[in-house]
Write a protein that holds these residues in place. Structure first.
Motif, short mmCIF file in Angstrom:
data_model
loop_
_atom_site.label_atom_id
_atom_site.label_comp_id
_atom_site.label_asym_id
_atom_site.label_seq_id
_atom_site.Cartn_x
_atom_site.Cartn_y
_atom_site.Cartn_z
N ARG A 163 44.35 30.58 35.26
CA ARG A 163 43.18 31.39 34.90
C ARG A 163 42.46 31.89 36.14
O ARG A 163 41.93 33.01 36.15
CB ARG A 163 42.23 30.59 34.00
N ASP A 164 42.41 31.06 37.16
CA ASP A 164 41.76 31.49 38.41
C ASP A 164 42.51 32.68 39.01
O ASP A 164 41.89 33.64 39.48
CB ASP A 164 41.74 30.34 39.42
N GLN A 209 41.77 35.83 37.05
CA GLN A 209 40.45 36.38 37.38
C GLN A 209 40.47 37.04 38.76
O GLN A 209 39.80 38.07 38.98
CB GLN A 209 39.39 35.28 37.35
N ALA A 252 32.38 29.12 43.52
CA ALA A 252 32.82 29.81 42.30
C ALA A 252 34.28 29.52 42.01
O ALA A 252 34.68 29.32 40.85
CB ALA A 252 32.59 31.31 42.44
N ASP A 286 34.61 26.09 40.67
CA ASP A 286 34.07 26.05 39.30
C ASP A 286 34.94 26.82 38.32
O ASP A 286 34.58 26.97 37.15
CB ASP A 286 32.65 26.64 39.28
N HIS A 287 36.05 27.34 38.80
CA HIS A 287 36.96 28.16 37.97
C HIS A 287 36.22 29.36 37.39
O HIS A 287 36.41 29.73 36.24
CB HIS A 287 37.59 27.32 36.85
N ASP A 288 35.36 29.95 38.21
CA ASP A 288 34.60 31.12 37.78
C ASP A 288 34.71 32.18 38.88
O ASP A 288 33.72 32.63 39.45
CB ASP A 288 33.14 30.74 37.54
N ALA A 309 35.45 35.20 38.53
CA ALA A 309 34.79 36.43 38.10
C ALA A 309 33.34 36.46 38.57
O ALA A 309 32.81 37.53 38.91
CB ALA A 309 34.87 36.56 36.59
N ARG A 310 32.69 35.31 38.61
CA ARG A 310 31.29 35.25 39.06
C ARG A 310 31.18 35.66 40.53
O ARG A 310 30.27 36.39 40.93
CB ARG A 310 30.74 33.84 38.89
#
Length: 584
Positions: free
Chosen positions: A100-101, A104, A195, A198-200, A202-203
């Protein structure tokens, strides 16, 4: 592992990445450690073996950097150093094992086009293919490691270009001095990597570009222009003759269609063929916003501007988005900003404009430089010492043709010791050692007041007796300094002292006739910047003439590939082959 190590020693130069950032970013130093979160591993290889492979592949970099990098002006963020520090602080543990990372990351790279960047720069397609290949086979730890390093390098490069810009302005202007005071690149890095942990991802991509409203509006304008391009572009208007009020023909119909497409004319009237009052008003508005001289006649200049392809306007917005990434961080608090290409100046307080005025700037062959400084004092009733260039190129021919020129303009000739000379005794064909100084007075070339700030160019803001030039649309008329239409208003606001330095107090100071320097109680930053787009209150973007021709060099570098290493999985070799150059 020996073959892999040799490969990366050969490719060592490709990892020596210097990000061409939009601003100087201070001393490059190790990032502060972050606390990585756990990740779900998609591959079969255990983390420790991948970590060992990462460490081995980064080993050549460890000897490439000194323990501490010395600070230097215009220091750029070294992506290779960031990558090495990142993995060192996490004990070389892989960062991109979560699919997923990576997804993104790929989406974030593709979305950089919304910021005027080029997604192909980041080799997103190669990363996507490599990810699929790794998931479809039984990859070695070395292959996982090379993919992980490449993803990190790409992640850092893209985010820093969104954050600070892709083009290094110091490459375009050796004297660039917009230092990013108060901005720590380590803070940016930690934000990006937090980020990721945090597996985010996209942030990180959402937070990296400037968050100011002006940047968001530029992004929206870019998207709108691309819609126009995809729909076939703007209607063309036949050139060759001026279109004037009272005319009624097919060319006027084209003009109506073009004005309607740009939002200047009611769409219900665009199919008509007559040049009526509505067309006159629309043309005047367009001319005013494009700095063309608002006479309501669609002459050669107006028609040429109307027929600029939308693709060129897209590039113009892209160039100014890049400038925004260089400079928006500076536009905070109280400051004066001179918009050179827009011929205007504004004073901001608490980040909001409280005063604006028209200005005259340097002629193209004596351009006003782009730089920052601090306003420190004001000179009332200034004298004017003629700069050497103006003396040689402008004054001497006039003096040689008219011996009474100096007296008529109250200009004194001084020797090296400052003694006044009789002009008739000077050999004006060989005027070495001569200084010309104009006495204070209402006809002085600097007017009643000069607003001064330290710089290497003898540039300042000042009053002028040439007030008639403010009515012109194109005001590149000075010898480099900035002539201000309402300088006394600015002086009052700069002092910000309603008791002593109100309008009446300033007039009393001028009335005594003395040349006097008065320090400001607080230094005020001044930024001389160059923008070739305007954002109107209704959200529309309008375009200025590129009076100094500064857009083309920025666009050329903006379009140059970042030259990240190519990425290719080869089934015959247990490693990733790195080709190409890695210097941005």
């Amino acid at each position: 592992m020996g073959q892999l190590t040799r490969l990366f020693v050969i490719s060592r130069v490709f990892f020596m990445v210097f990000l061409i950032s939009g601003t100087a970013v201070g001393e490059t130093s190790p990032i502060v450690p972050v606390s990585p979160a756990s990740v779900s591993v998609l591959g079969a290889a255990p983390d420790d073996e991948i970590g060992q492979a990462i460490q081995a592949q980064l080993e050549p970099l460890q000897s490439a950097f000194p323990p501490l990098l010395t600070s230097r002006k215009h220091q750029r963020v070294d992506v290779a150093r960031v990558v090495l520090d990142f993995y060192s602080h996490r004990n070389f543990r892989a960062a991109w094992m979560n699919g997923r990372d990576v997804s993104q990351l790929l989406k974030g790279l593709d979305d950089t086009q919304a910021d005027g960047l080029v997604p192909a720069d980041y080799r997103a397609g190669e990363l996507a293919q490599a990810q699929l290949a790794l998931q479809a086979t039984a990859p070695t730890p070395a292959q996982w490691a090379a993919f992980d390093i490449a993803a990190t390098r790409t992640y850092v490069t893209a985010l820093l270009q969104l954050r600070r810009g892709k083009v290094d302005p110091a490459r375009l202007d050796f004297h660039w001095n917009f230092e990013p005071e108060g901005i720590d690149p380590r803070e940016d890095m930690n934000t990006f990597f937090t980020a990721l942990d945090d597996h985010d991802v996209a942030r990180a991509f959402a937070q990296a570009p400037p968050q100011e409203a002006v940047y968001r509006r530029l992004r929206e304008s870019l998207a709108q222009l691309r819609k126009v391009r995809d729909a076939g572009g703007w209607p063309k208007v036949a050139e060759g003759q001026s279109l004037k009020p009272g005319m009624d023909n097919a060319a006027v119909k084209q003009l109506r269609a073009r004005l309607e497409a740009a939002g200047y004319l009611d769409p219900h009237k665009s199919k008509r063929t007559d040049y009526d009052d509505s067309v006159i008003a629309a043309v005047k508005k367009y001319q005013f916003e494009q700095y063309l001289g608002a006479d309501g006649v669609a002459g050669a200049g107006t028609l040429a501007a109307l027929n600029v392809p939308v693709e060129a306007r897209i590039d113009q917005v892209r160039v100014n988005m890049e400038r925004a990434r260089w400079l928006l961080y500076k536009l905070q608090g109280t400051f004066v900003i001179v918009d050179i290409a827009g011929y205007k100046v504004a004073l901001y307080r608490d980040g909001q404009p409280i005063w604006r005025s028209r200005v005259q700037v340097g002629k193209p062959f004596r351009s006003t430089p782009v730089f920052q400084s601090e306003i420190t004092y004001v000179t009332f009733n200034p004298t004017w010492t003629v700069p050497p260039t103006i003396l040689v190129k402008d004054m001497l021919p006039k003096i040689q043709q008219n011996p009474g020129y100096l007296a008529a303009n109250r200009i004194r000739a001084l020797d090296r010791q400052g003694n006044t000379l009789d002009p008739s005794t000077v050999d004006w064909s060989n005027a070495r050692g001569i200084t010309l100084r104009q006495d204070a007075g209402p006809d002085n070339s600097l007017g009643q007041v000069v607003i001064r700030f330290p710089n290497d160019y003898a540039i300042y803001l000042h009053d002028t007796p040439h007030r008639e030039l403010f009515s012109k649309s194109m005001r590149a008329t000075s010898s480099g300094c900035i002539r201000v239409e309402n300088p006394l208003q600015l002086v009052e606001l700069l002092f910000n002292d309603p008791v002593r330095w109100n309008a009446a107090g300033i007039q009393r100071q001028l009335a005594n006739g003395k040349t006097q320097n008065i320090k400001l109680p607080v230094k005020v930053p001044v930024l001389l910047a160059y923008w070739t787009v305007d954002l109107n209150s209704d959200g529309r973007v309008t375009f200025k003439p590129d009076v100094y021709g500064y857009d083309s060099p920025v666009l050329r570098l903006l379009n140059q590939p970042s030259k990240l290493p190519a990425l290719e999985l080869q089934r015959a070799e247990p490693s990733l082959v790195v080709t190409g150059q890695d210097t941005l």
